[in-house]
Write an enzyme that holds these catalytic residues in place. Structure first.
Site, mmCIF file in Angstrom:
data_model
loop_
_atom_site.group_PDB
_atom_site.id
_atom_site.type_symbol
_atom_site.label_atom_id
_atom_site.label_comp_id
_atom_site.label_asym_id
_atom_site.label_seq_id
_atom_site.Cartn_x
_atom_site.Cartn_y
_atom_site.Cartn_z
ATOM 1 N N SER A 141 -29.137 -32.648 -36.281
ATOM 2 C CA SER A 141 -30.210 -32.403 -37.245
ATOM 3 C C SER A 141 -31.466 -33.153 -36.832
ATOM 4 O O SER A 141 -32.495 -33.018 -37.470
ATOM 5 C CB SER A 141 -29.774 -32.825 -38.656
ATOM 6 O OG SER A 141 -29.178 -34.086 -38.629
ATOM 7 N N HIS A 162 -26.659 -25.301 -37.291
ATOM 8 C CA HIS A 162 -26.975 -26.410 -38.194
ATOM 9 C C HIS A 162 -26.467 -26.111 -39.600
ATOM 10 O O HIS A 162 -26.974 -25.216 -40.280
ATOM 11 C CB HIS A 162 -28.490 -26.686 -38.191
ATOM 12 C CG HIS A 162 -28.852 -27.890 -38.990
ATOM 13 N ND1 HIS A 162 -29.855 -27.910 -39.916
ATOM 14 C CD2 HIS A 162 -28.295 -29.130 -39.027
ATOM 15 C CE1 HIS A 162 -29.904 -29.103 -40.474
ATOM 16 N NE2 HIS A 162 -28.977 -29.852 -39.954
ATOM 17 N N GLU A 174 -28.295 -22.475 -40.243
ATOM 18 C CA GLU A 174 -29.438 -22.229 -39.363
ATOM 19 C C GLU A 174 -28.901 -22.053 -37.942
ATOM 20 O O GLU A 174 -28.183 -22.927 -37.440
ATOM 21 C CB GLU A 174 -30.413 -23.415 -39.393
ATOM 22 C CG GLU A 174 -31.131 -23.562 -40.721
ATOM 23 C CD GLU A 174 -32.035 -24.796 -40.781
ATOM 24 O OE1 GLU A 174 -33.049 -24.740 -41.487
ATOM 25 O OE2 GLU A 174 -31.716 -25.818 -40.153
ATOM 26 N N ASN A 212 -34.700 -28.981 -42.868
ATOM 27 C CA ASN A 212 -34.999 -30.417 -42.795
ATOM 28 C C ASN A 212 -36.483 -30.699 -42.591
ATOM 29 O O ASN A 212 -36.986 -31.739 -43.019
ATOM 30 C CB ASN A 212 -34.178 -31.080 -41.685
ATOM 31 C CG ASN A 212 -32.757 -31.369 -42.140
ATOM 32 O OD1 ASN A 212 -32.445 -31.268 -43.315
ATOM 33 N ND2 ASN A 212 -31.896 -31.716 -41.207
HETATM 34 N N1 3HC Z 1 -15.253 -28.784 -51.529
HETATM 35 C C1 3HC Z 1 -14.835 -27.936 -52.464
HETATM 36 N N2 3HC Z 1 -15.407 -27.798 -53.672
HETATM 37 C C2 3HC Z 1 -16.455 -28.603 -53.947
HETATM 38 C C3 3HC Z 1 -16.957 -29.545 -53.026
HETATM 39 C C4 3HC Z 1 -16.306 -29.610 -51.757
HETATM 40 N N3 3HC Z 1 -16.706 -30.464 -50.795
HETATM 41 N N4 3HC Z 1 -18.015 -30.199 -53.571
HETATM 42 C C5 3HC Z 1 -18.156 -29.690 -54.794
HETATM 43 N N5 3HC Z 1 -17.224 -28.732 -55.028
HETATM 44 C C6 3HC Z 1 -17.050 -27.911 -56.212
HETATM 45 C C7 3HC Z 1 -16.599 -28.718 -57.420
HETATM 46 O O1 3HC Z 1 -15.199 -28.832 -57.456
HETATM 47 C C8 3HC Z 1 -17.116 -27.876 -58.575
HETATM 48 O O2 3HC Z 1 -16.212 -26.820 -58.819
HETATM 49 P P1 3HC Z 1 -16.059 -26.203 -60.291
HETATM 50 O O3 3HC Z 1 -17.400 -25.638 -60.633
HETATM 51 O O4 3HC Z 1 -15.001 -25.169 -60.120
HETATM 52 O O5 3HC Z 1 -15.671 -27.364 -61.136
HETATM 53 C C9 3HC Z 1 -18.405 -27.263 -58.027
HETATM 54 O O6 3HC Z 1 -18.313 -27.391 -56.608
HETATM 55 C C10 3HC Z 1 -19.619 -27.976 -58.502
HETATM 56 O O7 3HC Z 1 -19.497 -29.343 -58.174
HETATM 57 P P2 3HC Z 1 -19.912 -30.525 -59.149
HETATM 58 O O8 3HC Z 1 -19.670 -30.113 -60.560
HETATM 59 O O9 3HC Z 1 -19.249 -31.768 -58.668
HETATM 60 O O10 3HC Z 1 -21.449 -30.796 -58.914
HETATM 61 P P3 3HC Z 1 -22.681 -29.815 -58.743
HETATM 62 O O11 3HC Z 1 -22.631 -28.668 -59.685
HETATM 63 O O12 3HC Z 1 -23.859 -30.717 -58.757
HETATM 64 O O13 3HC Z 1 -22.528 -29.225 -57.281
HETATM 65 C C11 3HC Z 1 -23.343 -29.590 -55.090
HETATM 66 C C12 3HC Z 1 -22.374 -30.041 -56.180
HETATM 67 C C13 3HC Z 1 -22.906 -28.214 -54.563
HETATM 68 C C14 3HC Z 1 -23.202 -30.627 -53.980
HETATM 69 C C15 3HC Z 1 -24.818 -29.506 -55.671
HETATM 70 O O14 3HC Z 1 -25.126 -30.682 -56.338
HETATM 71 C C16 3HC Z 1 -25.847 -29.257 -54.612
HETATM 72 O O15 3HC Z 1 -26.052 -28.141 -54.175
HETATM 73 N N6 3HC Z 1 -26.556 -30.346 -54.190
HETATM 74 C C17 3HC Z 1 -27.580 -30.268 -53.160
HETATM 75 C C18 3HC Z 1 -26.937 -30.378 -51.814
HETATM 76 C C19 3HC Z 1 -27.927 -30.214 -50.685
HETATM 77 O O16 3HC Z 1 -29.125 -30.100 -50.872
HETATM 78 N N7 3HC Z 1 -27.406 -30.228 -49.450
HETATM 79 C C20 3HC Z 1 -28.199 -30.134 -48.265
HETATM 80 C C21 3HC Z 1 -28.503 -31.484 -47.765
HETATM 81 S S1 3HC Z 1 -29.439 -31.450 -46.268
HETATM 82 C C22 3HC Z 1 -28.287 -31.315 -45.055
HETATM 83 O O17 3HC Z 1 -27.104 -31.318 -45.269
HETATM 84 C C23 3HC Z 1 -28.814 -31.195 -43.661
HETATM 85 C C24 3HC Z 1 -28.370 -32.350 -42.799
HETATM 86 O O18 3HC Z 1 -28.921 -32.127 -41.503
HETATM 87 C C25 3HC Z 1 -28.869 -33.661 -43.306
#
Ligand code: 3HC
Length: 305
Positions: A141, A162, A174, A212
């Protein structure tokens, strides 16, 4: 919800069946899980057994969560079929000078530490040992994809894949075309992404690709805002969730992604474009103290309770 291929044998038009993933951290294990869920045979490789054990545990927990959401298949059968497609192997470029490609690999995905030297060393070994047609991809990244592959002979069979954290939940992939990536390789990588049930966006080999390049400066700006004392951390998070519809506020996301990862991304950009980017002091300080976010139990927030 992410749709999942649960057939034992899926037809993959990319021609890819066997995938070897280097790096058993958050990203590597997530990629391994989703690849196995999509019917690919996966070999997950890391230097340390402890990390592979942790990856296995993380994958199992996540697949079990996914299984509960399946309505057409027995959860137990689903979990078993996914886990049975993943094997693991220990390999350390510091001690091992060759990697036995017994598992005929169509695609290598590298998700190791963001260090150019370490990546060069890994691909030098793999280039010598991999079948001629094996495609090399990196999940970097922060580093230029072209530079990672600058010493490999198969320069047309390289590219960037990515992924986003958490890989099992995030729908985007990506696919990055380096200057030397052939159209055929790029097409195969895009097909592979779709076969993993990801929505593919195509991008050039530029700093931060698409997501990013927009997301990380926003995260850094939130930290600078906090450092200036413009607003409190919780209020900044609440503001972006309720005022902009983001699922997480910037500090929650920083902790989720890992402060070491954010620092590595920003540092890589600073080295190249020192006038445009800056690593906020608070990020440097927290990383130096080992406060890397959720994975270490503390970052901007404390997760120990
Ligand atoms: N595996 C399986 N299921 C998962 C999971 C995983 N790793 N993480 C979360 N879940 C499931 C939960 O069990 C839950 O299921 P349910 O609805 O059946 O109960 C559902 O997903 C929702 O989870 P939560 O209730 O715990 O929390 P959220 O509704 O907030 O969802 C999230 C979690 C999907 C992580 C959400 O908060 C989100 O989209 N956050 C933003 C993440 C983001 O922006 N990521 C990109 C970062 S940048 C990057 O990665 C690039 C790198 O280069 C840095």
């Amino acid at each position: 919800m992410t749709s999942i291929c649960i057939r034992r044998f899926c037809h993959h038009s990319s021609g890819i069946k066997n995938v070897t993933i280097f790096g058993g951290g958050l990203m590597g294990s997530g990629i391994a899980q989703v690849a196995a869920q999509s019917g690919f045979n996966v070999l997950l490789v890391d230097q340390q057994k402890e990390i592979l054990d942790k990856s296995h545990k993380r994958i199992l927990q996540s697949v079990e969560k996914m299984a509960k959401k399946q309505d057409k298949v027995e959860p137990k059968e689903f979990v078993e079929s996914v886990i049975s497609r993943i094997s693991t192997k220990q390999f350390n470029t510091a001690n091992d000078s060759s990697f036995d490609m017994k598992h005929e690999t169509d695609l290598v995905i590298e998700a190791i530490v963001e260090n150019m030297e370490a990546k060069h060393k890994l691909f030098e070994i793999l280039d010598a040992e991999s079948p001629e047609n094996t495609i090399f991809a990196t999940n970097t990244s922060s580093l230029p994809v072209g530079e990672i592959f600058q010493h490999v002979k198969r320069s047309d069979k390289v590219g960037g894949l990515h992924y986003f954290n958490p890989v099992p939940m995030m729908k985007l992939l990506e696919v990055v075309k380096a200057d030397t990536t052939s159209d055929d390789t790029f097409h195969k990588l895009c097909s592979f992404g779709s076969e993993m049930n990801k929505t593919v966006v195509k991008c050039k080999d530029t700093a931060g690709f698409i997501v990013n390049r927009l997301l990380v400066p926003y995260l850094a700006e939130a930290v600078l805002m906090l450092e200036r004392g413009d607003a409190e951390m919780k209020d900044i998070d609440t503001a972006m969730k309720l005022g902009a519809g983001y699922p997480m506020g910037p500090f929650e996301l920083l902790d989720y992604v890992g402060l070491d990862t954010t620092e590595a991304i920003l540092q890589g950009w600073c080295d190249k474009y020192p006038d445009t980017f800056k690593v906020p002091e608070t990020v440097r300080k927290l990383v130096a103290e080992g406060k890397l976010g959720r994975k270490s139990g503390e970052g901007f927030y404390n997760y120990s309770k």
